[in-house]
Design a protein around this motif. Structure first.
Motif, short mmCIF file in Angstrom:
data_model
loop_
_atom_site.label_atom_id
_atom_site.label_comp_id
_atom_site.label_asym_id
_atom_site.label_seq_id
_atom_site.Cartn_x
_atom_site.Cartn_y
_atom_site.Cartn_z
N GLU A 99 -32.41 43.85 -19.08
CA GLU A 99 -32.94 42.48 -19.19
C GLU A 99 -34.09 42.26 -18.22
OE1 GLU A 99 -30.37 38.94 -19.04
OE2 GLU A 99 -28.85 40.19 -20.00
N GLU A 100 -33.87 42.66 -16.98
CA GLU A 100 -34.91 42.45 -15.94
C GLU A 100 -36.17 43.23 -16.26
OE1 GLU A 100 -32.91 43.49 -12.34
OE2 GLU A 100 -31.51 41.81 -12.52
N LEU A 101 -36.02 44.47 -16.70
CA LEU A 101 -37.19 45.27 -17.06
C LEU A 101 -37.89 44.66 -18.27
CD1 LEU A 101 -38.92 47.84 -16.66
CD2 LEU A 101 -37.41 48.97 -18.29
N GLY A 102 -37.11 44.16 -19.24
CA GLY A 102 -37.69 43.53 -20.42
C GLY A 102 -38.57 42.35 -20.07
N VAL A 103 -38.11 41.51 -19.13
CA VAL A 103 -38.89 40.34 -18.69
C VAL A 103 -40.15 40.79 -17.97
CG1 VAL A 103 -38.89 38.36 -17.12
CG2 VAL A 103 -36.89 38.80 -18.55
N GLU A 104 -40.02 41.81 -17.11
CA GLU A 104 -41.18 42.34 -16.37
C GLU A 104 -42.23 42.90 -17.33
OE1 GLU A 104 -42.30 45.89 -13.18
OE2 GLU A 104 -40.22 45.64 -13.84
N LEU A 105 -41.78 43.66 -18.32
CA LEU A 105 -42.70 44.23 -19.31
C LEU A 105 -43.37 43.12 -20.13
CD1 LEU A 105 -40.44 47.18 -20.51
CD2 LEU A 105 -42.72 47.48 -19.56
N SER A 106 -42.58 42.14 -20.58
CA SER A 106 -43.13 41.03 -21.38
C SER A 106 -44.21 40.28 -20.62
CB SER A 106 -42.02 40.05 -21.77
OG SER A 106 -41.05 40.67 -22.56
N ASN A 107 -43.96 39.99 -19.35
CA ASN A 107 -44.94 39.24 -18.54
C ASN A 107 -46.24 40.02 -18.39
OD1 ASN A 107 -43.12 37.18 -18.20
ND2 ASN A 107 -42.41 37.86 -16.18
N THR A 108 -46.13 41.32 -18.19
CA THR A 108 -47.33 42.15 -18.05
C THR A 108 -48.10 42.22 -19.37
OG1 THR A 108 -46.27 43.47 -16.32
CG2 THR A 108 -48.22 44.43 -17.38
N LEU A 109 -47.38 42.40 -20.47
CA LEU A 109 -48.02 42.48 -21.80
C LEU A 109 -48.74 41.17 -22.11
CD1 LEU A 109 -45.19 44.27 -23.82
CD2 LEU A 109 -47.30 45.28 -22.94
N TYR A 110 -48.16 40.06 -21.72
CA TYR A 110 -48.78 38.75 -21.97
C TYR A 110 -50.13 38.67 -21.26
CZ TYR A 110 -48.92 33.74 -22.86
OH TYR A 110 -49.28 32.50 -23.31
N LYS A 111 -50.16 39.15 -20.00
CA LYS A 111 -51.42 39.12 -19.23
C LYS A 111 -52.47 40.04 -19.84
CE LYS A 111 -49.25 38.09 -14.78
NZ LYS A 111 -48.69 38.69 -13.58
N VAL A 112 -52.04 41.20 -20.32
CA VAL A 112 -52.98 42.20 -20.83
C VAL A 112 -53.54 41.83 -22.20
CG1 VAL A 112 -53.17 44.60 -21.62
CG2 VAL A 112 -51.99 44.10 -19.48
#
Length: 291
Positions: A99-112
Motif C-alpha cells: 500500500e505504502e509503495l503504491g501511494v509513493e509510486l502514484s504520487n511520483t507518476l502524477y508529478k511526471v
C-alpha cells in the motif's frame, strides 16, 4: 520497500565490478536489461500495455471516462493514477508494504505525467468548464526484480500510445441543454500524441559510480538513487532523490547528464517498436528491444 540482503563479500564484488563498468549479468553501467513490450493486452480498457524488464513485469490499463474539469484549468482533462502492488510480486508487498509503495509510486507518476508538458491535456477537453476526459491509469505490478519506476513509465507511455478515446458529438436542444453522444465506431476515435511523454531513468549510486536499471542486489549496494524523467529531446521534467544516503553536487551533475543521455536514447526504439507492432495488427507477436 525493503531491500534484498546481500553479504559484505557480495557487496564488495558488485562494487568492484561497477567500478570497472562490468556488472554481474555482463552489462555496462548504462545498459538496460532486455525489455519486452506488448500493447492492447486488456480487452476492457481503452488502452493497455505489458512490459517485462528482466524479471520485473508491469501491466498498465487506461480507461477514459467523462468527468468535470478542475476549476483552475477548465479547458483541460487530466490523468488519475492507481498502483496495485500484487502480493505475489514480492513478499514485501504483503500487508501495508504494498500500500505504502503504491501511494509513493502514484504520487511520483502524477508529478511526471499529469501536466501539459507531458500530455496534451487540452485535447481531453470536451466542453470548457463542463466536461472533459479523465484518463484513469491503473498500474499492476506483477513481478518485482528492481527498477520499478523505469518499467512503469515505459509501460504508461506504451499504454497511452495504444489508447483510443471515442469521438464525441455534442448536440443542443431547443432549451439549450447539451447532450453528449459517443461514437460507436471503434475507428472513429481520438489518439493521444505521446511524443512528449517522458520516460523515467533511475540511477543508483554504487561506490563512486552509478548504474541504470539496477537489480535488487545492486539496489542493496546503493547509498542513494536519482530518479530523472526525460523527454525524447533529452529535456529533464522531474528529478527526485530516493534512498537514505546523500549525493554530492558532482555526483548529482554526472547522474543527471547520464540520465538525459540514456533517457533520450530510450524513446526512438520504443516509438519505433510501438508503431511497428501496431502496423502488424492481429499478426503481431511479442517482441523485445534494448536486449
Amino acid at each position: 520497500m525493503a531491500a534484498v540482503q546481500v553479504s559484505e563479500a557480495e557487496k564488495v564484488y558488485i562494487m568492484h565490478g561497477v567500478r570497472d563498468d562490468l556488472r554481474l549479468d555482463g552489462r555496462g553501467c548504462e545498459d538496460y536489461r532486455h525489455m519486452e513490450i506488448e500493447t492492447d493486452v486488456v480487452s476492457n480498457t481503452d488502452g493497455s500495455a505489458k512490459i517485462s524488464l528482466g524479471h520485473t513485469d508491469v501491466l498498465v490499463g487506461v480507461k477514459a471516462e467523462i468527468g468535470k474539469p478542475k476549476a483552475m484549468v477548465p479547458d483541460e482533462g487530466y490523468l488519475e493514477f492507481f498502483v496495485d502492488c500484487s502480493a505475489n510480486a514480492t513478499p514485501e508487498f504483503e500487508g501495508r508494504g504494498g500500500e505504502e509503495l503504491g501511494v509513493e509510486l502514484s504520487n511520483t507518476l502524477y508529478k511526471v505525467f499529469n501536466n501539459r508538458q507531458s500530455v496534451d491535456l487540452r485535447s481531453l477537453c470536451i466542453c470548457p468548464g463542463e466536461n472533459c476526459w479523465v484518463l484513469y491509469v491503473d498500474v499492476l505490478l506483477l513481478q518485482c526484480d528492481g527498477n520499478l519506476f523505469d518499467a512503469i513509465s515505459i509501460a504508461i507511455k506504451a499504454a497511452l500510445f495504444n489508447t483510443r478515446i471515442p469521438k464525441v458529438h455534442i448536440s443542443e436542444d431547443e432549451e439549450g441543454v447539451k447532450e453528449i453522444e459517443l461514437s460507436d465506431d471503434p475507428y472513429d476515435c481520438m489518439r493521444l500524441n505521446v511524443e512528449n511523454v517522458p520516460c523515467i531513468v533511475t540511477l543508483c549510486k554504487i561506490g563512486h559510480r552509478h548504474v541504470v536499471d539496477a537489480t535488487l542486489q545492486e539496489k542493496a549496494c546503493s547509498v542513494a538513487s536519482l530518479l530523472i524523467s526525460v523527454t525524447h529531446r533529452g529535456t529533464v521534467t522531474c528529478v527526485r532523490k530516493m534512498g537514505g544516503g546523500s549525493l554530492d553536487p558532482e555526483s548529482i551533475f554526472e547522474m543527471t547528464e547520464a540520465g538525459k543521455r540514456v533517457g533520450k536514447a530510450l524513446h526512438a526504439p520504443l516509438m519505433e517498436l510501438l508503431q511497428k507492432e501496431e502496423s502488424l495488427g492481429k499478426k503481431r507477436q511479442k517482441v523485445g528491444f534494448l536486449g
